[in-house]
Motif scaffolding. Structure first.
Motif, PDB file in Angstrom:
ATOM      1  N   GLN A 187       0.822  -1.212   0.000  1.00 52.29           N
ATOM      2  CA  GLN A 187       0.000   0.000   0.000  1.00 52.29           C
ATOM      3  C   GLN A 187       0.853   1.258   0.000  1.00 52.29           C
ATOM      4  O   GLN A 187       1.837   1.348   0.723  1.00 52.29           O
ATOM      5  N   THR A 188       0.425   2.224  -0.797  1.00 53.65           N
ATOM      6  CA  THR A 188       0.997   3.564  -0.701  1.00 53.65           C
ATOM      7  C   THR A 188       0.221   4.307   0.377  1.00 53.65           C
ATOM      8  O   THR A 188      -0.803   3.821   0.873  1.00 53.65           O
ATOM      9  N   VAL A 189       0.665   5.486   0.711  1.00 57.35           N
ATOM     10  CA  VAL A 189      -0.055   6.300   1.695  1.00 57.35           C
ATOM     11  C   VAL A 189      -1.485   6.560   1.218  1.00 57.35           C
ATOM     12  O   VAL A 189      -2.433   6.506   2.002  1.00 57.35           O
ATOM     13  N   GLY A 190      -1.660   6.798  -0.076  1.00 54.40           N
ATOM     14  CA  GLY A 190      -2.987   7.064  -0.622  1.00 54.40           C
ATOM     15  C   GLY A 190      -3.912   5.859  -0.601  1.00 54.40           C
ATOM     16  O   GLY A 190      -5.134   6.010  -0.583  1.00 54.40           O
ATOM     17  N   MET A 191      -3.361   4.665  -0.634  1.00 47.86           N
ATOM     18  CA  MET A 191      -4.181   3.448  -0.651  1.00 47.86           C
ATOM     19  C   MET A 191      -4.695   3.076   0.743  1.00 47.86           C
ATOM     20  O   MET A 191      -5.722   2.398   0.856  1.00 47.86           O
ATOM     21  N   ARG A 192      -4.011   3.497   1.769  1.00 42.07           N
ATOM     22  CA  ARG A 192      -4.375   3.092   3.133  1.00 42.07           C
ATOM     23  C   ARG A 192      -5.768   3.553   3.551  1.00 42.07           C
ATOM     24  O   ARG A 192      -6.560   2.747   4.034  1.00 42.07           O
ATOM     25  N   THR A 210      -1.656  -6.660  -4.952  1.00 37.29           N
ATOM     26  CA  THR A 210      -1.256  -8.055  -4.760  1.00 37.29           C
ATOM     27  C   THR A 210      -0.915  -8.667  -6.119  1.00 37.29           C
ATOM     28  O   THR A 210      -1.206  -8.077  -7.158  1.00 37.29           O
ATOM     29  N   ASP A 211      -0.344  -9.856  -6.067  1.00 29.79           N
ATOM     30  CA  ASP A 211      -0.221 -10.601  -7.313  1.00 29.79           C
ATOM     31  C   ASP A 211      -1.559 -11.303  -7.545  1.00 29.79           C
ATOM     32  O   ASP A 211      -2.504 -11.119  -6.783  1.00 29.79           O
ATOM     33  N   ARG A 212      -1.653 -12.127  -8.571  1.00 32.65           N
ATOM     34  CA  ARG A 212      -2.934 -12.769  -8.897  1.00 32.65           C
ATOM     35  C   ARG A 212      -3.427 -13.699  -7.799  1.00 32.65           C
ATOM     36  O   ARG A 212      -4.629 -13.904  -7.644  1.00 32.65           O
ATOM     37  N   ALA A 213      -2.489 -14.265  -7.032  1.00 34.27           N
ATOM     38  CA  ALA A 213      -2.851 -15.212  -5.978  1.00 34.27           C
ATOM     39  C   ALA A 213      -3.147 -14.527  -4.647  1.00 34.27           C
ATOM     40  O   ALA A 213      -3.520 -15.173  -3.687  1.00 34.27           O
ATOM     41  N   GLU A 249      -3.010  -6.848  -9.123  1.00 33.47           N
ATOM     42  CA  GLU A 249      -4.350  -6.271  -9.047  1.00 33.47           C
ATOM     43  C   GLU A 249      -4.505  -5.549  -7.727  1.00 33.47           C
ATOM     44  O   GLU A 249      -3.727  -5.756  -6.802  1.00 33.47           O
ATOM     45  N   LEU A 250      -5.499  -4.682  -7.680  1.00 30.38           N
ATOM     46  CA  LEU A 250      -5.813  -3.989  -6.440  1.00 30.38           C
ATOM     47  C   LEU A 250      -7.012  -4.681  -5.813  1.00 30.38           C
ATOM     48  O   LEU A 250      -8.013  -4.915  -6.488  1.00 30.38           O
ATOM     49  N   ARG A 251      -6.903  -4.963  -4.523  1.00 29.35           N
ATOM     50  CA  ARG A 251      -7.992  -5.630  -3.820  1.00 29.35           C
ATOM     51  C   ARG A 251      -8.413  -4.781  -2.625  1.00 29.35           C
ATOM     52  O   ARG A 251      -7.603  -4.112  -2.002  1.00 29.35           O
ATOM     53  N   GLN A 252      -9.704  -4.843  -2.332  1.00 29.94           N
ATOM     54  CA  GLN A 252     -10.214  -4.186  -1.141  1.00 29.94           C
ATOM     55  C   GLN A 252      -9.874  -5.055   0.058  1.00 29.94           C
ATOM     56  O   GLN A 252      -9.981  -6.272  -0.004  1.00 29.94           O
TER      57      GLN A 252
END
Length: 168
Positions: free
Chosen positions: A82-87, A94-97, A163-166
């Motif tokens: 996570q970047t500061v903005g993603m937190r 993450t990777d695909r897994a 990918e980005l995951r919640q």
């Protein structure tokens, strides 16, 4: 290191969330650029910018800025995903897994995401306004891919295998 046991089942991040996180990160990038500029000014005795008619900076300055900003993104993705903005938006790269991205994935993700910035080299020919519109259009195309991908991956995620995951 944060617990990632729920990562493979975590839902993909919607585009609006990732764009808002990007706005937060742009503020961090501006701060980084300002600090590097200040330190460069101090290191050159206030002589970083030269020229009376047209501002000129040394050849090393722009690559230094790019390297430091790149280190922020790659370092953040490798250290916790996570970047500061993603937190505050509870999203993680993450990777695909669902595992942390590798160094190769993080660097590839960064290079593909930043590739439209090469359009800035057209500014002397096309003019700054036209070049900035082209840059904006290229980034819009990069992110528009996420509107059609079932995992909401942007172009740089597809290329890097991330990918980005919640989370939460």
């Amino acid at each position: 290191m944060p617990d990632r046991s729920d990562a493979p089942t975590a839902p993909p991040c919607p585009l609006w969330r990732r764009l808002l996180a990007l706005v937060y990160d742009l503020l961090i990038v501006v701060a980084i650029v300002m600090v590097v500029g200040l330190l460069s000014q101090l290191a050159t005795g206030g002589q970083l910018v030269q020229g009376a008619d047209h501002a000129q900076v040394p050849a090393w300055y722009r690559p230094l800025q790019g390297l430091v900003v790149s280190a922020y993104f790659v370092g953040s993705w490798l250290r916790g995903g996570q970047t500061v903005g993603m937190r505050p938006w509870h999203i993680r790269v993450t990777d695909r897994a669902g595992a942390a991205p590798t160094l190769q994935q993080a660097v590839l993700r960064l290079l593909v995401a930043a590739a439209p910035m090469l359009l800035l080299m057209l500014a002397p020919t096309l003019g700054l306004r036209t070049t900035l519109w082209l840059l904006l259009a290229a980034w819009a195309a990069w992110f528009a891919v996420a509107l059609f991908d079932p995992r909401r991956r942007a172009l740089h995620d597809l290329v890097a295998g991330t990918e980005l995951r919640q989370i939460r």
